[in-house]
Enzyme design. Sequence first.
Site, PDB file in Angstrom:
ATOM      1  N   SER A  98      19.052 -41.543  87.211  1.00  0.00           N
ATOM      2  CA  SER A  98      18.203 -41.294  86.033  1.00  0.00           C
ATOM      3  C   SER A  98      16.892 -40.636  86.437  1.00  0.00           C
ATOM      4  N   GLU A 140      11.711 -41.758  69.692  1.00  0.00           N
ATOM      5  CA  GLU A 140      10.612 -42.546  69.111  1.00  0.00           C
ATOM      6  C   GLU A 140      11.174 -43.868  68.586  1.00  0.00           C
ATOM      7  N   ILE A 170      11.303 -44.407  77.561  1.00  0.00           N
ATOM      8  CA  ILE A 170      11.091 -43.207  78.365  1.00  0.00           C
ATOM      9  C   ILE A 170      11.224 -43.527  79.860  1.00  0.00           C
ATOM     10  N   GLN A 287      51.472 -57.002  90.756  1.00  0.00           N
ATOM     11  CA  GLN A 287      51.624 -55.834  89.876  1.00  0.00           C
ATOM     12  C   GLN A 287      50.435 -55.656  88.931  1.00  0.00           C
ATOM     13  N   LEU A 346      37.388 -58.846  91.268  1.00  0.00           N
ATOM     14  CA  LEU A 346      36.660 -59.597  92.302  1.00  0.00           C
ATOM     15  C   LEU A 346      36.469 -61.062  91.920  1.00  0.00           C
ATOM     16  N   GLU A 371      20.860 -40.151  76.287  1.00  0.00           N
ATOM     17  CA  GLU A 371      21.336 -38.747  76.295  1.00  0.00           C
ATOM     18  C   GLU A 371      22.399 -38.524  75.223  1.00  0.00           C
ATOM     19  N   THR A 373      24.425 -41.134  72.203  1.00  0.00           N
ATOM     20  CA  THR A 373      25.327 -42.287  72.340  1.00  0.00           C
ATOM     21  C   THR A 373      26.784 -41.817  72.353  1.00  0.00           C
ATOM     22  N   PHE A 391      27.387 -36.190  60.654  1.00  0.00           N
ATOM     23  CA  PHE A 391      26.193 -36.960  61.028  1.00  0.00           C
ATOM     24  C   PHE A 391      25.437 -37.444  59.804  1.00  0.00           C
TER      25      PHE A 391
HETATM   26  P1  TGC Z   1      21.177 -29.531  64.440  1.00  0.00           P
HETATM   27  O1  TGC Z   1      20.809 -29.063  63.057  1.00  0.00           O
HETATM   28  O2  TGC Z   1      22.619 -29.676  64.803  1.00  0.00           O
HETATM   29  O3  TGC Z   1      20.516 -28.598  65.545  1.00  0.00           O
HETATM   30  C1  TGC Z   1      19.146 -28.241  65.497  1.00  0.00           C
HETATM   31  C2  TGC Z   1      18.969 -26.990  66.336  1.00  0.00           C
HETATM   32  O4  TGC Z   1      19.328 -27.263  67.689  1.00  0.00           O
HETATM   33  C3  TGC Z   1      20.430 -26.444  68.096  1.00  0.00           C
HETATM   34  N1  TGC Z   1      21.279 -27.286  68.945  1.00  0.00           N
HETATM   35  C4  TGC Z   1      21.283 -27.191  70.262  1.00  0.00           C
HETATM   36  N2  TGC Z   1      20.639 -26.383  71.109  1.00  0.00           N
HETATM   37  C5  TGC Z   1      20.856 -26.538  72.421  1.00  0.00           C
HETATM   38  N3  TGC Z   1      21.668 -27.496  72.894  1.00  0.00           N
HETATM   39  C6  TGC Z   1      22.312 -28.360  72.099  1.00  0.00           C
HETATM   40  N4  TGC Z   1      23.083 -29.333  72.604  1.00  0.00           N
HETATM   41  C7  TGC Z   1      22.145 -28.227  70.701  1.00  0.00           C
HETATM   42  N5  TGC Z   1      22.623 -28.897  69.616  1.00  0.00           N
HETATM   43  C8  TGC Z   1      22.068 -28.310  68.557  1.00  0.00           C
HETATM   44  C9  TGC Z   1      21.096 -26.021  66.819  1.00  0.00           C
HETATM   45  O5  TGC Z   1      21.801 -24.827  66.967  1.00  0.00           O
HETATM   46  C10 TGC Z   1      19.905 -25.857  65.907  1.00  0.00           C
HETATM   47  O6  TGC Z   1      19.248 -24.648  66.224  1.00  0.00           O
HETATM   48  P2  TGC Z   1      18.518 -23.779  65.077  1.00  0.00           P
HETATM   49  O7  TGC Z   1      18.015 -22.592  65.797  1.00  0.00           O
HETATM   50  O8  TGC Z   1      19.598 -23.497  64.054  1.00  0.00           O
HETATM   51  O9  TGC Z   1      17.442 -24.671  64.531  1.00  0.00           O
HETATM   52  O10 TGC Z   1      20.394 -30.875  64.699  1.00  0.00           O
HETATM   53  P3  TGC Z   1      20.578 -32.307  64.051  1.00  0.00           P
HETATM   54  O11 TGC Z   1      19.225 -32.772  63.627  1.00  0.00           O
HETATM   55  O12 TGC Z   1      21.671 -32.302  63.016  1.00  0.00           O
HETATM   56  O13 TGC Z   1      21.015 -33.195  65.302  1.00  0.00           O
HETATM   57  C11 TGC Z   1      22.194 -32.996  65.982  1.00  0.00           C
HETATM   58  C12 TGC Z   1      22.428 -34.139  66.998  1.00  0.00           C
HETATM   59  C13 TGC Z   1      22.646 -35.460  66.303  1.00  0.00           C
HETATM   60  C14 TGC Z   1      23.685 -33.755  67.745  1.00  0.00           C
HETATM   61  C15 TGC Z   1      21.227 -34.235  67.955  1.00  0.00           C
HETATM   62  O14 TGC Z   1      20.089 -34.652  67.295  1.00  0.00           O
HETATM   63  C16 TGC Z   1      21.491 -35.167  69.108  1.00  0.00           C
HETATM   64  O15 TGC Z   1      22.069 -34.757  70.126  1.00  0.00           O
HETATM   65  N6  TGC Z   1      21.051 -36.472  69.017  1.00  0.00           N
HETATM   66  C17 TGC Z   1      21.102 -37.380  70.145  1.00  0.00           C
HETATM   67  C18 TGC Z   1      19.688 -37.572  70.681  1.00  0.00           C
HETATM   68  C19 TGC Z   1      19.663 -37.689  72.160  1.00  0.00           C
HETATM   69  O16 TGC Z   1      20.590 -37.358  72.878  1.00  0.00           O
HETATM   70  N7  TGC Z   1      18.532 -38.134  72.684  1.00  0.00           N
HETATM   71  C20 TGC Z   1      18.340 -38.192  74.083  1.00  0.00           C
HETATM   72  C21 TGC Z   1      16.910 -38.491  74.409  1.00  0.00           C
HETATM   73  S1  TGC Z   1      16.490 -38.166  76.096  1.00  0.00           S
HETATM   74  C22 TGC Z   1      17.284 -39.331  76.967  1.00  0.00           C
HETATM   75  O17 TGC Z   1      18.035 -40.114  76.505  1.00  0.00           O
HETATM   76  C23 TGC Z   1      17.001 -39.305  78.405  1.00  0.00           C
HETATM   77  S2  TGC Z   1      17.769 -40.549  79.298  1.00  0.00           S
HETATM   78  C24 TGC Z   1      17.308 -39.954  80.787  1.00  0.00           C
HETATM   79  C25 TGC Z   1      17.894 -40.651  81.920  1.00  0.00           C
HETATM   80  O18 TGC Z   1      17.316 -41.696  82.312  1.00  0.00           O
HETATM   81  O19 TGC Z   1      18.865 -40.099  82.522  1.00  0.00           O
HETATM   82  P1  FAD Z   2      20.041 -45.434  67.239  1.00  0.00           P
HETATM   83  O1  FAD Z   2      19.899 -43.976  67.027  1.00  0.00           O
HETATM   84  O2  FAD Z   2      19.304 -46.354  66.333  1.00  0.00           O
HETATM   85  O3  FAD Z   2      21.606 -45.778  67.145  1.00  0.00           O
HETATM   86  C1  FAD Z   2      22.100 -47.097  66.945  1.00  0.00           C
HETATM   87  C2  FAD Z   2      23.600 -47.007  66.731  1.00  0.00           C
HETATM   88  O4  FAD Z   2      23.870 -46.233  65.548  1.00  0.00           O
HETATM   89  C3  FAD Z   2      24.316 -46.289  67.882  1.00  0.00           C
HETATM   90  O5  FAD Z   2      25.545 -46.929  68.125  1.00  0.00           O
HETATM   91  C4  FAD Z   2      24.572 -44.891  67.325  1.00  0.00           C
HETATM   92  O6  FAD Z   2      25.714 -44.268  67.889  1.00  0.00           O
HETATM   93  C5  FAD Z   2      24.785 -45.178  65.842  1.00  0.00           C
HETATM   94  N1  FAD Z   2      24.485 -44.022  65.006  1.00  0.00           N
HETATM   95  C6  FAD Z   2      23.304 -43.375  64.861  1.00  0.00           C
HETATM   96  N2  FAD Z   2      23.431 -42.330  64.022  1.00  0.00           N
HETATM   97  C7  FAD Z   2      24.731 -42.300  63.646  1.00  0.00           C
HETATM   98  C8  FAD Z   2      25.514 -41.439  62.828  1.00  0.00           C
HETATM   99  N3  FAD Z   2      24.991 -40.363  62.221  1.00  0.00           N
HETATM  100  N4  FAD Z   2      26.828 -41.724  62.660  1.00  0.00           N
HETATM  101  C9  FAD Z   2      27.395 -42.780  63.280  1.00  0.00           C
HETATM  102  N5  FAD Z   2      26.716 -43.633  64.078  1.00  0.00           N
HETATM  103  C10 FAD Z   2      25.415 -43.372  64.276  1.00  0.00           C
HETATM  104  N6  FAD Z   2      14.787 -41.117  75.477  1.00  0.00           N
HETATM  105  C11 FAD Z   2      13.925 -40.139  75.851  1.00  0.00           C
HETATM  106  O7  FAD Z   2      13.457 -39.359  75.024  1.00  0.00           O
HETATM  107  N7  FAD Z   2      13.554 -40.016  77.156  1.00  0.00           N
HETATM  108  C12 FAD Z   2      14.030 -40.841  78.125  1.00  0.00           C
HETATM  109  O8  FAD Z   2      13.670 -40.679  79.300  1.00  0.00           O
HETATM  110  C13 FAD Z   2      14.913 -41.890  77.754  1.00  0.00           C
HETATM  111  N8  FAD Z   2      15.334 -42.784  78.688  1.00  0.00           N
HETATM  112  C14 FAD Z   2      16.071 -43.876  78.277  1.00  0.00           C
HETATM  113  C15 FAD Z   2      16.341 -44.899  79.191  1.00  0.00           C
HETATM  114  C16 FAD Z   2      17.030 -46.037  78.784  1.00  0.00           C
HETATM  115  C17 FAD Z   2      17.275 -47.146  79.761  1.00  0.00           C
HETATM  116  C18 FAD Z   2      17.503 -46.122  77.449  1.00  0.00           C
HETATM  117  C19 FAD Z   2      18.276 -47.332  76.997  1.00  0.00           C
HETATM  118  C20 FAD Z   2      17.234 -45.121  76.546  1.00  0.00           C
HETATM  119  C21 FAD Z   2      16.494 -43.995  76.945  1.00  0.00           C
HETATM  120  N9  FAD Z   2      16.138 -42.999  76.020  1.00  0.00           N
HETATM  121  C22 FAD Z   2      15.283 -41.988  76.393  1.00  0.00           C
HETATM  122  C23 FAD Z   2      16.460 -43.161  74.611  1.00  0.00           C
HETATM  123  C24 FAD Z   2      17.918 -42.856  74.261  1.00  0.00           C
HETATM  124  O9  FAD Z   2      18.161 -41.477  74.269  1.00  0.00           O
HETATM  125  C25 FAD Z   2      18.196 -43.478  72.892  1.00  0.00           C
HETATM  126  O10 FAD Z   2      18.244 -44.877  73.080  1.00  0.00           O
HETATM  127  C26 FAD Z   2      19.481 -42.960  72.287  1.00  0.00           C
HETATM  128  O11 FAD Z   2      19.382 -41.592  71.952  1.00  0.00           O
HETATM  129  C27 FAD Z   2      19.886 -43.759  71.034  1.00  0.00           C
HETATM  130  O12 FAD Z   2      18.801 -43.918  70.163  1.00  0.00           O
HETATM  131  P2  FAD Z   2      18.455 -45.394  69.599  1.00  0.00           P
HETATM  132  O13 FAD Z   2      18.376 -46.314  70.756  1.00  0.00           O
HETATM  133  O14 FAD Z   2      17.279 -45.268  68.713  1.00  0.00           O
HETATM  134  O15 FAD Z   2      19.735 -45.820  68.761  1.00  0.00           O
END
Ligand code: TGC
Ligand code: FAD
Length: 392
Positions: A98, A140, A170, A287, A346, A371, A373, A391
């Site tokens: 991470s 957030e 974060i 098995q 184990l 990154e 779910t 979504f």
């Molecule tokens: P949507 O309307 O689909 O898209 C908005 C704009 O974004 C473009 N787009 C992308 N661009 C690049 N890469 C992608 N994967 C893209 N997906 C979409 C899209 O074309 C559009 O562009 P434009 O020019 O038309 O505006 O957006 P939406 O609001 O409907 O959301 C789509 C959804 C749900 C898939 C997206 O919000 C999402 O992936 N949600 C999950 C959030 C997430 O993954 N958060 C991660 C936070 S960081 C983290 O967890 C770090 S952990 C780090 C670690 O410790 O390893």
């Molecule tokens: P929620 O969005 O509230 O989701 C709760 C449940 O609802 C999930 O099962 C989800 O799949 C489901 N759900 C949500 N929307 C829908 C839908 N439309 N349809 C069906 N099901 C849905 N974020 C950063 O920005 N930077 C980081 O460095 C970072 N590091 C992290 C490190 C750790 C250890 C953890 C646990 C999280 C981290 N995250 C980070 C945040 C992470 O990306 C979020 O936790 C994740 O994107 C899910 O958001 P949430 O926890 O608010 O869950």
Amino acid sequence: MKPDLFEAPDYYNIDDLLSDEHKLVRDAARDWVKRDVSPIIEEYAQKAEFPKQIINGLAEIGAFGPYIPEEYGGAGLDQISYGIIMQEIERGDSGVRSTASVQSSLVMYPIWKYGTEEQRQKYLPKLASGEWMGSFGLTEPDHGSNPAGMTTNFKDMGDHYLLNGAKLWISNSPFCNVAVVWAKNEEGRIHGLIVERGMEGFSTPETHNKWSLRASATGELIFQDVKVPKENLLPNKSGLGAPLGCLDSARYGIAWGAIGAAMDCYDTALRYSKERIQFGKPIAGFQLQQKKLAEMITEITKAQLLALRLGQLKNEDRATSAQISMAKRNNVDMAIKIAREARQMLGGMGITGEYSIMRHMMNLESVITYEGTHDIHLLITGLDITGINAFK
Ligand code: TGC
Ligand code: FAD
């Protein structure tokens, strides 16, 4: 913890498909994990502390910016090398991976791709060497899966921006020197800003009581009227696509990383089951245990091929976001299922810190959530194949 006797499974001779450079990179990372991570990681996970002493080693194996050009301090490697490094690090611990993922794909990548030349020169070499550590603020408290709803915002005050809001969950936040923060301007457009530790009104409280990713520091980013210099805005891309582009790179790394965790669980269970005698013979001779092991190696092999093909597509700049989602979802799910099965093999020993499996299993609960779910990635595939957005 037991000595690290890891031997990597390669059931389909996938090594034959790797270049000499890939293997060199892999061996360096693997040796480093055995030497510097395995002996200490259980203790740090138990005390819920990130082992800061490994930062130099991470930099030395090229884990900070593997694919960032060498002119900016990166390793200048290809995408498959990047994946292999993530696999090897996560073989040791998902929390350590991470730290490397965030530094490379969520901090260095946006500065490289969306930043100015001055920003690249100022930040990338220090991030590549580990002198500075970064974090990435997208999530957030009220906006996780739906980052488009974020409320963190900045106002143009003429000679600076005024940033307000809060980010939660974060990685690296408690010790980061810089944070790439996503916030809305007065028109509601999302932009990336580089916020530096020491700016007045910026704080990074740590999140405690995690049962997962305990060797990774997680926290908040809080902004109370933080004055951000105008030159800290990333000018070359805005909108949600900008942070999502970073996530594509990090999710790709996780697709490889999860294989590392799965390989470690499989290897541990295989060795244990050949040594553990019950009813007069090794439990590997029953098995039911063979079914578990055979299914594990099958799933690992499929995941390895998926990741390698995705890496080839990434190298050609042809990997789609949906393809990356499929690999992240499949490989993390594969790993968590293998960790659960391996832990059972184990018996009672499986719940102790003598072996790595329970730690991997708990870590993967975060990996399957962050990154995007498991369910969000399924919906991304669903949208891609049907054209219908489920979504909202
Ligand atoms: P949507 O309307 O689909 O898209 C908005 C704009 O974004 C473009 N787009 C992308 N661009 C690049 N890469 C992608 N994967 C893209 N997906 C979409 C899209 O074309 C559009 O562009 P434009 O020019 O038309 O505006 O957006 P939406 O609001 O409907 O959301 C789509 C959804 C749900 C898939 C997206 O919000 C999402 O992936 N949600 C999950 C959030 C997430 O993954 N958060 C991660 C936070 S960081 C983290 O967890 C770090 S952990 C780090 C670690 O410790 O390893
Ligand atoms: P929620 O969005 O509230 O989701 C709760 C449940 O609802 C999930 O099962 C989800 O799949 C489901 N759900 C949500 N929307 C829908 C839908 N439309 N349809 C069906 N099901 C849905 N974020 C950063 O920005 N930077 C980081 O460095 C970072 N590091 C992290 C490190 C750790 C250890 C953890 C646990 C999280 C981290 N995250 C980070 C945040 C992470 O990306 C979020 O936790 C994740 O994107 C899910 O958001 P949430 O926890 O608010 O869950």
